[in-house]
Motif scaffolding. Structure first.
Motif, PDB file in Angstrom:
ATOM      1  N   LYS A  47       0.814  -1.339   0.071  1.00 32.92           N
ATOM      2  CA  LYS A  47       0.035  -0.097  -0.017  1.00 32.92           C
ATOM      3  C   LYS A  47       0.937   1.326  -0.101  1.00 32.92           C
ATOM      4  N   LEU A  48       0.751   2.091  -0.815  1.00 35.75           N
ATOM      5  CA  LEU A  48       1.413   3.199  -0.895  1.00 35.75           C
ATOM      6  C   LEU A  48       0.450   4.500  -0.635  1.00 35.75           C
ATOM      7  N   GLY A  53       3.971   9.761   1.355  1.00 37.49           N
ATOM      8  CA  GLY A  53       5.384   8.953   0.964  1.00 37.49           C
ATOM      9  C   GLY A  53       5.851   7.953   1.794  1.00 37.49           C
ATOM     10  N   LYS A  54       4.863   7.084   2.277  1.00 38.13           N
ATOM     11  CA  LYS A  54       5.082   6.066   3.105  1.00 38.13           C
ATOM     12  C   LYS A  54       4.519   4.707   2.347  1.00 38.13           C
ATOM     13  N   LEU A  55       5.208   3.826   2.369  1.00 41.22           N
ATOM     14  CA  LEU A  55       4.993   2.362   1.636  1.00 41.22           C
ATOM     15  C   LEU A  55       5.018   1.117   2.726  1.00 41.22           C
ATOM     16  N   TYR A  56       3.904   0.761   2.633  1.00 39.12           N
ATOM     17  CA  TYR A  56       3.497  -0.427   3.480  1.00 39.12           C
ATOM     18  C   TYR A  56       3.520  -1.766   2.781  1.00 39.12           C
ATOM     19  N   ALA A  90       9.606   7.743   3.184  1.00 37.41           N
ATOM     20  CA  ALA A  90      10.795   8.447   2.119  1.00 37.41           C
ATOM     21  C   ALA A  90      11.029   9.620   2.573  1.00 37.41           C
ATOM     22  N   GLN A  91       9.911  10.460   3.216  1.00 32.46           N
ATOM     23  CA  GLN A  91      10.078  11.529   3.634  1.00 32.46           C
ATOM     24  C   GLN A  91      11.167  12.000   4.860  1.00 32.46           C
TER      25      GLN A  91
ATOM     26  N   TRP B  71       7.001   9.879  -5.263  1.00 30.34           N
ATOM     27  CA  TRP B  71       6.024   8.616  -4.516  1.00 30.34           C
ATOM     28  C   TRP B  71       4.676   9.010  -5.061  1.00 30.34           C
ATOM     29  N   GLU B  72       4.332  10.107  -5.592  1.00 29.24           N
ATOM     30  CA  GLU B  72       2.867  10.326  -5.819  1.00 29.24           C
ATOM     31  C   GLU B  72       2.081   9.399  -6.507  1.00 29.24           C
ATOM     32  N   LYS B  73       2.857   8.744  -7.518  1.00 29.29           N
ATOM     33  CA  LYS B  73       2.388   7.845  -8.468  1.00 29.29           C
ATOM     34  C   LYS B  73       2.876   6.168  -8.282  1.00 29.29           C
TER      35      LYS B  73
END
Lengths: 185, 127
Positions: A47-48, A53-56, A90-91, B71-73
């Motif tokens: 899940k983005l 800017g977090k990716l799970y 990412a941030q 990371w927006e897309k």
């Protein structure tokens, strides 16, 4: 009875590269020989959060853990399924991995937490890896009397495997470094 | 035939049709081995090509876009859907397949293992 271990390691590579290497660690066929205890890695969920800017990510990791014959006899199998949950921010540049076994839980519970963050002394060049592992043998299991010995064995195996893991990580980082500067190895 | 087209449509597999043919021949010759493997644990090896395609795509997106602030897309969506469809067909293990279904599974998995979630992860998840 819980045994906990923590380790710290500094990669002389930027956070972006080290975390890229972490994703490739188990998948790269080059590393299959070194990390031969890893049989399969599947991504089950991803899940983005495109605003923050977090990716799970949730992955399934199948591990081959051959132990002494009496353990195999009692447990009846030497394959262990683990689930790894990862949050990458990412941030703020942090990656947290949390792995636990979901099979064989009657006998043992292993939790491994890994964190990759930029090194405060050189945030754009180095990355700290903090790893915490806890191993708990269930007191009511048939293995109780041997628990101490098994915990020791598990722990030794973990330390060995995390050294192998670092070796692989270093190799992938080097490869990615060469790739980013346009040199092919 | 449809599978052949689907692979050809993807730019990440430069030799799409070739790769597919190769896969099929390997499958035939190694049938015995594959079956053997399936018996010892619930193997998702029938999905290995779709898995590799997705992971390649993801790894590229992660290092070239995500960590660089783009990371927006979300990318690799078609690869993901195909791989996931294969997984849901071959993942027999109930413990694992429940993770395929749940939407907020990552949060649950992180909080669920102990009273002490990974520092920072829990607060971020909660937001």
């Amino acid at each position: 009875m819980v045994k906990a271990y923590s380790q710290e390691y500094v990669y002389k590579h930027p956070w972006e590269r080290v975390t890229s290497a972490s994703w490739r660690k188990f998948a790269d066929p080059e590393n299959k020989r070194t990390l031969s205890h890893i049989l399969e890695v599947d991504t089950l969920n991803r899940k983005l959060d495109s605003q923050s800017g977090k990716l799970y990510t949730t992955r399934a990791i199948t591990i081959h853990a051959p132990g002494p014959w009496f353990i195999r006899k009692i447990i009846g199998q030497d394959i262990c399924h683990c689930v790894e949950s990862t949050v990458v921010d990412a941030q703020s540049r942090s990656m947290q991995l949390n792995t636990r076994n979901i099979s064989l839980r009657k006998f043992v519970e292993v939790v491994e937490k890994i964190q990759y963050v930029p090194h405060p002394d050189n945030p754009d060049g180095w990355t700290i890896c903090r790893q915490e592992t806890s191993i708990q043998i269930k007191p009511l299991s048939a293995l109780a009397s041997m628990a101490e010995k098994i915990e020791q064995r598990c722990a030794e195996k973990f330390v060995q495997n995390s050294a192998k893991g670092r070796e692989v990580m270093e190799r992938i980082c080097k490869y990615l470094e060469a790739e980013s500067s346009g040199i092919s190895l | 035939m449809t599978a052949g087209r689907a692979v050809d449509d993807h730019p990440f597999l430069s030799n799409g049709r070739k790769a597919l043919k190769h896969r099929e021949s390997v499958r035939h010759t190694q049938m015995g081995i594959t079956r053997e493997k399936n018996r010892s644990h619930s193997s998702t090896s029938p999905c290995s090509h779709l898995r590799a395609a997705y992971h390649n795509c993801f790894n590229r997106w992660y290092s070239e876009k995500f960590v660089k602030g783009h990371w927006e897309k979300e990318e690799c969506i078609s690869e993901w859907q195909k791989y996931r469809a294969c997984l849901s067909e071959h993942l027999d293990d109930k413990h694992l397949s429940r993770f395929l279904e749940a939407e907020t599974v990552v949060d649950a998995a992180i909080k669920d293992d102990s009273g002490n979630p990974v520092d920072g992860a829990a607060t971020r998840v909660a937001q």
